[in-house]
Design a protein around this motif. Structure first.
Motif, PDB file in Angstrom:
ATOM      1  N   ASP A   1       0.868  -1.170   0.000  1.00  7.51           N
ATOM      2  CA  ASP A   1       0.000   0.000   0.000  1.00  7.51           C
ATOM      3  C   ASP A   1       0.909   1.227   0.000  1.00  7.51           C
ATOM      4  O   ASP A   1       1.526   1.547   1.019  1.00  7.51           O
ATOM      5  CB  ASP A   1      -0.902  -0.012   1.230  1.00  7.51           C
ATOM      6  CG  ASP A   1      -1.825   1.200   1.310  1.00  7.51           C
ATOM      7  OD1 ASP A   1      -1.574   2.206   0.607  1.00  7.51           O
ATOM      8  OD2 ASP A   1      -2.788   1.153   2.099  1.00  7.51           O
TER       9      ASP A   1
ATOM     10  N   ASP B   1      -5.816  -1.745   4.652  1.00  4.80           N
ATOM     11  CA  ASP B   1      -4.758  -2.680   5.055  1.00  4.80           C
ATOM     12  C   ASP B   1      -5.263  -3.782   5.978  1.00  4.80           C
ATOM     13  O   ASP B   1      -4.583  -4.200   6.917  1.00  4.80           O
ATOM     14  CB  ASP B   1      -3.600  -1.932   5.726  1.00  4.80           C
ATOM     15  CG  ASP B   1      -2.935  -0.928   4.809  1.00  4.80           C
ATOM     16  OD1 ASP B   1      -3.130  -1.022   3.586  1.00  4.80           O
ATOM     17  OD2 ASP B   1      -2.222  -0.039   5.312  1.00  4.80           O
TER      18      ASP B   1
ATOM     19  N   LYS C   1       0.017  -8.225   7.611  1.00  6.18           N
ATOM     20  CA  LYS C   1       0.449  -6.849   7.362  1.00  6.18           C
ATOM     21  C   LYS C   1       1.832  -6.658   7.985  1.00  6.18           C
ATOM     22  O   LYS C   1       2.045  -6.977   9.155  1.00  6.18           O
ATOM     23  CB  LYS C   1      -0.547  -5.870   7.997  1.00  6.18           C
ATOM     24  CG  LYS C   1      -0.153  -4.405   7.898  1.00  6.18           C
ATOM     25  CD  LYS C   1      -1.191  -3.529   8.603  1.00  6.18           C
ATOM     26  CE  LYS C   1      -0.793  -2.064   8.594  1.00  6.18           C
ATOM     27  NZ  LYS C   1      -1.792  -1.220   9.324  1.00  6.18           N
TER      28      LYS C   1
END
Length: 553
Positions: free
Chosen positions: A154, A231, A170
């Motif tokens: 991202d 996310d 993540k």
């Protein structure tokens, strides 16, 4: 050159798909004894090439080469015509075994020749980049079940999104480059219960322009897909794929619509593509509403053109769509669409020969295409196209300077038009890397170009920690415990042009410090920590010296 032929064959032999290949009256094979006699040292600039061809393109023969002890040293068992293997040009005695996998009453012709491969250009004089590695901590679901991972970044938040099995992780980095791993898997509590239930083949894609991340689970003939715009804090379920998800190798990608074609149906600016192969063909479908729904499936090719398995879909900045394939008429190739997936054309790289691992493609900011692949001799090669795959330039072995003789899992990403990175697992040991008796040490390598693919500098990204010891099997269900890494790795680029490679670490604990191979699959990321990046404006960022702040590409 030596030529021989055999046939016609009426009885198919598909025993190799169920385990060890069998030969006999009910399962025919043809064996040809090939003796090679060359001077000592001849292999330094030469190779032994063996081809098997047949007239009917709908038929299929497989090629295996055995040494004097009956051990398999090379194989080409795709649906390509011809099937091709490359071996070192040394004095030896071989058995060339041709198997009529689907002969359709056809005969074959075999050819063995000593060839002189084209000389590689000089390697890049750039300083090799370095990489810092991190792995998922204990306690995270699928931390040790991370075969064939995929990764996206991202570029608004800087978070890396890592997918393996049913888990989406993540990964964030602080100013010193230290990594923090968090589980952000889709589930009922965060909006998408279909996201983390079952998987036969997971995949993840993050659109670098919109920052949306898609994760998809192949479940039988269905793709269970979710997307997140934060996310992984929350997820949205989608209609899946629009394509029968087939039997393997699903892929999701996205990017701009092609010029002159209809735009999206919603405010979401980019096209989203879902591609997958089935038994006789491979298809893609396009979404015009941000991945919520998909249009009808469109075949990219049939088995008369390419093998069913393909690599991962990539979209260039001009909207051209690329899907690479390791076996199209005896070459590696890209299936190309210039009209948002409505029609497709297969464009081979004529300098290449088929491999065992799926190739990978990356597209630079100006549309330059980089095709990285495992050649049939096991070496890592990459070629460049400036005309969407119609012609190819600078095809070269990027592992020669480090003595790399076998690679698996090619993965390519690009940034500025003249900059790209090619990641793969490699070993300096030659021979049949799928033989359970194969003795070797594998590392993650990354080759980088800063001059449009004319030259490459290759770095060992895991110099003190092997990724695997011994064999790596890419034969699917026929494999044993050496299939722990499954079928691929992935590579991407962050907003400042750092390269991030996702891989499963198969050699952990005492294995990494000299002990026996333990066949792990630990979720891991190698992140560039020094050297020129893939965006020239940010070259100093990887060294911790920011030239400019903010911005994304």
């Amino acid at each position: 050159m030596t030529t021989w032929s055999a046939g016609p064959f009426a009885v198919p032999n598909a025993s190799g798909t169920a385990g060890a290949l069998s030969c006999g009256a009910a399962q025919p094979c043809d064996d040809y004894v090939l003796k090679v006699s060359v001077p000592a040292g001849y292999d330094a600039g030469h190779s032994l090439r063996i081809d098997v061809r047949w007239p009917d393109s709908a038929a299929d023969f497989d090629l295996y080469v055995l040494d004097a002890n009956g051990r398999e040293v090379a194989a080409s068992a795709s649906s390509s015509d011809p099937e091709t293997v490359l071996l070192p040009a040394v004095s030896a005695s071989y058995t060339v075994r041709v198997v009529p996998y689907a002969p359709l009453g056809d005969s074959f012709t075999g050819t063995a020749s000593l060839i002189t491969p084209p000389a590689d250009p000089p390697p890049s004089t750039a300083t090799p980049p370095t990489y810092a590695n991190s792995s998922a901590p204990e306690g995270i679901t699928d931390a040790h079940n991370a075969g064939e991972p995929s990764i996206g970044v991202d570029r608004a938040s800087g978070a890396a999104m890592f997918q393996a099995n049913t888990s989406t992780l993540k990964v964030t980095y602080d100013g010193s480059g230290a990594a923090t791993w968090q589980d952000r898997s889709a589930n009922a509590a965060n909006g998408c219960p279909q996201g983390s239930t079952t998987s036969l083949d997971p995949i993840l894609f993050t659109d670098p322009a919109t920052h949306r991340t898609f994760e998809s689970q192949l479940a039988g003939k269905t793709a269970l897909t979710c997307y997140t715009d934060d996310d992984g804090e929350t997820w949205t379920p989608t209609g899946g794929s629009g394509v029968n998800s087939g039997v393997d190798h699903q892929s999701i990608g996205g990017g701009p619509f092609a010029a002159g074609t209809p735009r999206g149906l919603t405010a979401y600016p980019d096209a989203v593509y879902y591609c997958s192969q089935d038994i006789a063909d491979a298809s893609c479908a396009v979404s015009r509403d941000g991945g919520l729904t998909y249009g009808p499936a469109v075949p990219m090719y049939s088995l008369l053109e390419c093998g069913g398995l393909h690599g991962h879909v990539k979209v260039a900045p001009d909207g051209t769509v690329y899907v690479p394939n390791k076996g199209c008429g005896g070459h590696q190739a890209v299936a190309v669409s210039e009209d948002d997936g409505l029609t497709w054309t297969v464009r081979p790289n004529p300098s290449s020969t088929p491999g065992d691992s799926d190739p990978s493609v990356g597209a630079g900011a100006g549309g330059t295409v980089y095709l990285g692949y495992q050649n049939s001799d096991g070496t890592p090669r990459i070629a460049v196209s400036h005309d969407k795959g119609r012609t190819w330039l600078y095809d070269q072995n990027v592992g020669a300077t480090l003595g790399i003789k076998n690679v698996v899992f090619p993965a390519v990403t690009a940034g500025d038009d003249d900059r790209a990175a090619f990641a793969f697992l490699g070993t300096t040991t030659g021979g049949n890397y799928q033989d359970p008796a194969f003795q070797s040490v594998w590392h993650l390598y990354v080759a980088t170009t800063y001059d449009g693919g004319q030259s490459w500098v290759t770095a060992d990204a895991t110099p003190t920690d092997p990724v695997q010891k011994g064999s790596i099997c890419t034969g699917g269900t026929t494999c044993g415990k050496d299939r722990n890494l499954l079928d691929f790795i992935d590579v991407t680029t962050d907003a400042q042009g750092r390269v991030l490679a996702a891989y499963a670490d198969g050699c952990t604990g005492t294995c990494a410090t000299g002990g026996a191979q333990n066949y792990d699959a630990l979720a891991s990321v190698a992140r560039q920590s020094s050297g020129g990046t893939l965006y020239g404006a940010y070259d100093a960022v990887a060294a911790g010296k920011r030239k400019k702040s903010g911005g994304s590409h």
